[in-house]
Each structure stands twice: as C-alpha cells, then as structure tokens.
Design a protein around this motif. Structure first.
Motif, mmCIF file in Angstrom:
data_model
loop_
_atom_site.group_PDB
_atom_site.id
_atom_site.type_symbol
_atom_site.label_atom_id
_atom_site.label_comp_id
_atom_site.label_asym_id
_atom_site.label_seq_id
_atom_site.Cartn_x
_atom_site.Cartn_y
_atom_site.Cartn_z
ATOM 1 N N SER A 182 0.846 -1.208 0.000
ATOM 2 C CA SER A 182 0.000 0.000 0.000
ATOM 3 C C SER A 182 0.870 1.243 0.000
ATOM 4 O O SER A 182 0.970 1.951 0.984
ATOM 5 C CB SER A 182 -0.931 -0.012 1.202
ATOM 6 O OG SER A 182 -0.181 -0.040 2.395
ATOM 7 N N ARG B 111 -6.269 -7.536 13.302
ATOM 8 C CA ARG B 111 -6.817 -7.784 11.969
ATOM 9 C C ARG B 111 -7.782 -8.966 12.011
ATOM 10 O O ARG B 111 -7.453 -10.034 12.551
ATOM 11 C CB ARG B 111 -5.673 -8.082 10.984
ATOM 12 C CG ARG B 111 -6.137 -8.305 9.546
ATOM 13 C CD ARG B 111 -6.666 -7.027 8.913
ATOM 14 N NE ARG B 111 -5.693 -5.948 8.947
ATOM 15 C CZ ARG B 111 -4.805 -5.695 7.988
ATOM 16 N NH1 ARG B 111 -4.799 -6.406 6.900
ATOM 17 N NH2 ARG B 111 -3.953 -4.703 8.123
ATOM 18 N N ASP C 159 -9.281 -9.939 5.497
ATOM 19 C CA ASP C 159 -8.914 -9.154 4.315
ATOM 20 C C ASP C 159 -9.692 -9.660 3.103
ATOM 21 O O ASP C 159 -9.978 -10.847 3.000
ATOM 22 C CB ASP C 159 -7.421 -9.338 3.989
ATOM 23 C CG ASP C 159 -6.511 -8.604 4.956
ATOM 24 O OD1 ASP C 159 -6.875 -7.495 5.371
ATOM 25 O OD2 ASP C 159 -5.441 -9.150 5.286
ATOM 26 N N PHE D 118 -9.217 -9.066 -1.141
ATOM 27 C CA PHE D 118 -8.382 -8.435 -2.163
ATOM 28 C C PHE D 118 -9.191 -8.224 -3.448
ATOM 29 O O PHE D 118 -9.828 -9.156 -3.933
ATOM 30 C CB PHE D 118 -7.185 -9.329 -2.486
ATOM 31 C CG PHE D 118 -6.228 -9.501 -1.337
ATOM 32 C CD1 PHE D 118 -5.089 -8.717 -1.234
ATOM 33 C CD2 PHE D 118 -6.475 -10.452 -0.348
ATOM 34 C CE1 PHE D 118 -4.204 -8.875 -0.176
ATOM 35 C CE2 PHE D 118 -5.593 -10.620 0.708
ATOM 36 C CZ PHE D 118 -4.461 -9.835 0.799
ATOM 37 N N ARG E 256 -7.342 -3.405 -1.216
ATOM 38 C CA ARG E 256 -7.565 -4.449 -0.218
ATOM 39 C C ARG E 256 -8.495 -3.902 0.846
ATOM 40 O O ARG E 256 -8.234 -2.838 1.412
ATOM 41 C CB ARG E 256 -6.244 -4.857 0.427
ATOM 42 C CG ARG E 256 -6.409 -5.971 1.472
ATOM 43 C CD ARG E 256 -5.145 -6.166 2.283
ATOM 44 N NE ARG E 256 -4.827 -4.964 3.044
ATOM 45 C CZ ARG E 256 -3.653 -4.742 3.637
ATOM 46 N NH1 ARG E 256 -2.684 -5.626 3.544
ATOM 47 N NH2 ARG E 256 -3.447 -3.633 4.317
ATOM 48 N N SER F 221 -9.890 -4.282 4.514
ATOM 49 C CA SER F 221 -9.509 -4.937 5.768
ATOM 50 C C SER F 221 -10.517 -4.625 6.851
ATOM 51 O O SER F 221 -10.991 -3.495 6.965
ATOM 52 C CB SER F 221 -8.139 -4.440 6.230
ATOM 53 O OG SER F 221 -7.170 -4.713 5.262
ATOM 54 N N SER G 38 -10.773 -4.710 10.938
ATOM 55 C CA SER G 38 -9.971 -4.834 12.167
ATOM 56 C C SER G 38 -10.828 -4.467 13.365
ATOM 57 O O SER G 38 -11.787 -3.702 13.249
ATOM 58 C CB SER G 38 -8.765 -3.901 12.120
ATOM 59 O OG SER G 38 -8.013 -4.086 10.953
ATOM 60 N N GLU H 250 -6.419 5.677 1.653
ATOM 61 C CA GLU H 250 -7.399 4.697 2.100
ATOM 62 C C GLU H 250 -8.789 5.296 2.194
ATOM 63 O O GLU H 250 -8.965 6.506 2.354
ATOM 64 C CB GLU H 250 -6.987 4.045 3.419
ATOM 65 C CG GLU H 250 -6.763 4.997 4.545
ATOM 66 C CD GLU H 250 -5.929 4.389 5.688
ATOM 67 O OE1 GLU H 250 -4.951 3.664 5.427
ATOM 68 O OE2 GLU H 250 -6.263 4.665 6.840
#
Lengths: 324, 324
Positions: A139, A207, A210, A212, A223, A225, A227, A281
């Motif tokens: 990233s 985490r 994920d 993708f 991606r 994610s 968390s 992001e």
C-alpha cells in the motif's frame, strides 16, 4: 394485482402477437390470461415477424421514463455483492469492540515474482479467499501520485461545497504513533497529536479479515480490511516504544465515508534511516450505522445497505480511475 | 466558476478546520482560497481532531439528497467499461453490413478439462482476449432451467405492463434454418417461418469478435459476440442444405433489448438422430442507434451510451442471478 387489469391498461397491447399455440414449449405469457388469448386469435397474424419486431423496436417511447432493466430495477454488481456479503458476515457475527473497515489503495503482489499479480482477466474482481493467502499487498505510491491525489481531492472538496451538493469536509492532522509490544501476543499503539501531544488513541488493533480486489485495468488494486480496535490502558513508560512513526494526513469526509491521504515517516532506531510511505485509504466512518444497515438488509430491507456499499465501492473506483 | 463564491455559499463552512500550515504536504484545499485562509487563522483550532471528525460525521444531512460518490456522480463499473470499449471499437470501425451484438448465456469451458473454467476469483470479470482463444463456450442449459427462465420472463412481461412501466413485448416464432456451404469459405443461412414458409432471412453471418465474461458466483457465464449479417441471394436449390435446424423461440423486447429463449432441434442427416438445445440470449435490437450512441460518446456525450450499456449488462446480470 389483477393480471387482466394489468394487460388492459397496457396502451400498446395491440402490438403484441399472441400465439394461439397454447401447448407449445416455450410458453408465452398469454397463458396467464386466457381471455386475452381468445382476443389474439381474432386478430390476424402480423404479415411477418420482422415487421412485428421492427414495430416493437421503433415504437416511440419518449414519454416513458428509461428503466435500468426489464425488471425496472437494478441488482448489485457481482463485485459489490461479494464485498457486501463479506462485510455483512463480520458485521453481524463480530459485534465486540470498535470495528474498522477500510480499503487501502495499492498493489496485490505475487510472492513468486515479487511483482504485481497477473491473472488472465481484464476487469475488476474479488480474489477467491482460498487463493488470496498466497499474495501480498503493497500500500504505497510515489510522491507525485500522492500529490496528484491531493490535488484531485482538493478540487473535489471545492466542488462539493456547491449549493445542492452533499458537502465534503477535511482536516489536516499530524500524529505520532508509538508501538509497544505486549507481554502476550500483539502490539499497543499510542497516537498523539504532534502539535500539542494530545492523546488521540491508545488501542490494540487486531486484523480480522482481508478481501483483495484485483483491478487489472487500473494502476492500483485495493484491499479491504476489517480490524477490531480495542481501547487499552496507556503503557507504563511511553519513552520506550519498539518503534514509532509520524503520520501527516489530510482526511476528507463525504457522507460518512472517510478518504485519508497519508504520508508516514518511520524511523529505524538501529540504522537511523527514515522510510517514507504514501498511502490512500477509504474507510467507513460510522460502523455502528453500517451494522444497522447490514441487519436491516438481513431482515429484508436492503436499500440503505446497498446504497452505502455502492457509495463505498464507487468512491474507491473513482480514486483508482485517477491514475488509469 | 468562482471558487471563493463556492466556499461562501457553503452553509456548513464554519465546521471546517482550515489548517494554517500552508506549505505542508499534503496540501489542503485551503490553498485554493487565500482569503479563506486568513479567516481560518482567526478562528481558534478545534480542541481535538476527534471532536472535529465526530462533528463532521454526525452532522444531520437528512435535508440533503444522497449522492452516489464524493463527486456526486457514478463511473461505469470496470465490467461495463471493458464491454463498452470492446463494442465501441467494432461499432466505430466496422460500419459495413448489419451488425448483430448478442450475449449468450452458458459456460466458459476449459478445453484441458472439458469442464467449466476455474479462475481464483469470486466476482464477474472479463477474460483477457489474449487468454480467451484457449477456451470454449457451451451455450446450452437443461430443459428445466429453460422452463424456469420462461416462467420468470413471462412474469416480468406481465409486470412490465403496469402503468408507468416501460412495457415489454414478446412474440413466439417457429422458424427453420437451412445452411448451405458456399463454394468459397462460409455458410449461407436461409430462415423460413415454419407455419407458412415465409422467407425471414437469407444471410451470410460472419463472426467478428467474442468477449467472454466469467461469472464464478453464478451458475452461468456469458459470451458477447459481434457478427456481421450480410444479406445474400437465395441458393439455387433449397432442397439440399448441408444441415438444417428448427428454432422454437419466445422473444421478449424491452427498451430495444431483445431477450430470446430458444429451443433448437437439429437433425443429423446420417444418423437420423435429433439433438436438442436450449439457449438464452440478450441482443441489442437497434445497432444503428447503438452506433450513434457510441459516436456521441466518442464526441464527448457519453450519457446515452453509458445508459444503454448498463441496461444491457443489467439485463444479463438479472438473468444470471435467476439460477444463482
């Protein structure tokens, strides 16, 4: 609803050629309306099929609104649907703590080549999670790409202040993150405002999952994610982090979606060198509300859920297209 | 448009925290508005970033319309964009003859396994044409799937007759196609109405290009084909075709998109056996109009083009979801 009534209010019904072959396969809709069938039999067959199709195609329809499909509605795209199912699963099954859901812009890396993954497809698609553990994600972007995004988002910000638009907000922050190893597994992150040392957060981030998304037609993939961010007590001695990084961030907010453009500087204590990263992001700003929408969707009211999912993916798509 | 004016008409501008760090990277939109910057400097900084973000996120916006992205607009999905580029290329470069553009529902077959192709992705995507020549396509389904589609489309037909809807039309046809080998390369197809032997078409059909769309989350994939249909003279002796097939078709038309559900019976002259196939295809009913839209898009007016592309893909998507 009365089917005969529906057909009677159809102002172009005379253009239909109702088949009198009631028992043939495939069936025609005439089977829903026996009274109609009789009527169609009274009408002479059109001179040729071509003429009928042509009339159907050419009939002026300017007075009717355009419909997005023959059902009059739209379905979520496969991409949005898969992302939605992924998020819904975790939102509804993992309701502990403060969930963070964010999409990072970057590249899916094939560990065999250490280069961007290559699949024989031409359009954006979600990687199968059974395959995805074997890939990495980078990233980062160049400083000039970062600058380009900054300019683009600033212009978007200005345009979003026009009357009638849903305005964007933004803020510029500088924070320092210090990371502390826990005696047990995991890390504690202490974030403070650089200007006045105000404590912004002290959390343990875990985490959860994920997803993708490969975007072969764009310069970047993304991606998503999920968390958990769990608030924890401050470490006893903040002067001894295992490492620290500085974050210089411009955050834009539009309709509960956060778009963060960040430069991070991380000092390597041993070598004394600084590594710099540029990140972009897109994050859901209100996960409790998102969870409500996911629950409503499960209970048969998917509208708000689909709307916010489409918004999330659309925002990412727009950003990826900026460098296409 | 005057940027200062835009900002001044922004009814929530007091909520923005304009940074006074004009030279830092990343830039903030404040650089667009020097007069504004001064003003922000007069305003004390918010007590904490969290408070600012929270205020931004929670501000009631019920009076504002929901926007599909931070630009206020949508982009075509990657899938629709790739399909659009593919069609546009051929529509604008191959303007001879009558072009047929259709999507067949079926399965992409891996010739190595003779089974459906498997790629490590979870959502619909276009195969890279450089990879696609190595796959086959099977445009068939079971009789019960065919029946299911027939019922579904008949219901859609009835619903589309409601007031305010764009009505669907349909017709049921039975045709017989006879194929004749040309002395040179190619085949001539003579199509006649079964009922009265009316000549429907005498054409030479030439395949121009294929695009394969893999739909791993659905039971079926689809293939978009572009063909030229060139009218040719009738063969001298129609009694000696190389082979013939009977087509029993229900054709539905909605907003210039044709959805055809067809059973074909093909007799093998040598063995005397009959093979039966069940097909579903979605076709543009008005390629001259489609070409106009593609030209307008090239000339900077993409609206109609994007609309009809989305309509085409949406209709296919709805059909594929029927068996998901």
């Amino acid at each position: 609803m009365d089917i005969k009534g529906l057909l009677e209010t159809n102002d172009v019904r005379e253009e239909h050629t109702f088949s009198s072959e009631a028992e043939t396969v495939p069936d025609t809709p005439a089977k829903h309306n026996p009274s109609k069938r009789k009527r169609s039999e009274e009408k002479p067959a059109a001179s040729s099929n071509t003429a009928v199709m042509s009339a159907a195609t050419k009939r002026p329809s300017a007075s009717l609104r355009f419909e997005p499909s023959f059902l009059g509605t739209t379905k979520m795209s496969g991409l949005v649907r898969v992302i939605g199912n992924f998020l819904q699963h975790y939102l509804l099954n993992d309701t502990v703590g403060v969930m963070e859901i964010e999409a990072k812009v970057g590249n899916i890396i094939d560990p065999q080549t250490n280069k961007r993954l290559v699949l024989p497809v031409l359009s954006e698609c979600v990687l199968n999670p059974e395959f995805a553990p074997s890939v990495n994600f980078r990233s980062d972007m160049t400083q000039s790409e970062h600058k380009h995004y900054n300019d683009f988002l600033n212009t978007a910000f200005v345009n979003a202040q026009r009357p009638g638009r849903a305005p964007m907000k933004y803020k510029h922050t500088k924070e320092i993150d210090k990371f502390f190893e826990k005696a047990s597994h995991g890390k504690v992150r202490v974030s403070r405002n650089v200007a006045d040392n105000t404590l912004m957060a002290c959390i343990e981030k875990r985490r959860i999952a994920d997803l993708f998304v490969y975007c072969p037609n764009n310069h970047f993939d993304f991606r998503i994610s999920i968390s958990d961010e769990i608030p924890v007590p401050l470490p006893k001695d903040e002067s001894k982090p295992s490492f620290s990084r500085e974050k210089d961030r411009v955050g834009y907010v539009h309709q509960d979606i956060h778009i963060d453009l960040t430069q991070t500087y991380q000092k390597n204590a041993r070598s004394g060198t600084t590594s710099k990263r540029h990140e972009l992001e897109v994050e859901f700003g209100n996960t409790p509300k998102l969870r409500e929408y996911a629950e409503s969707a499960r209970n048969g009211s998917p509208l708000a859920w689909e709307r916010v999912l489409n918004l999330f993916v659309e925002n990412i798509r727009i950003l990826l297209l900026q460098t296409a």
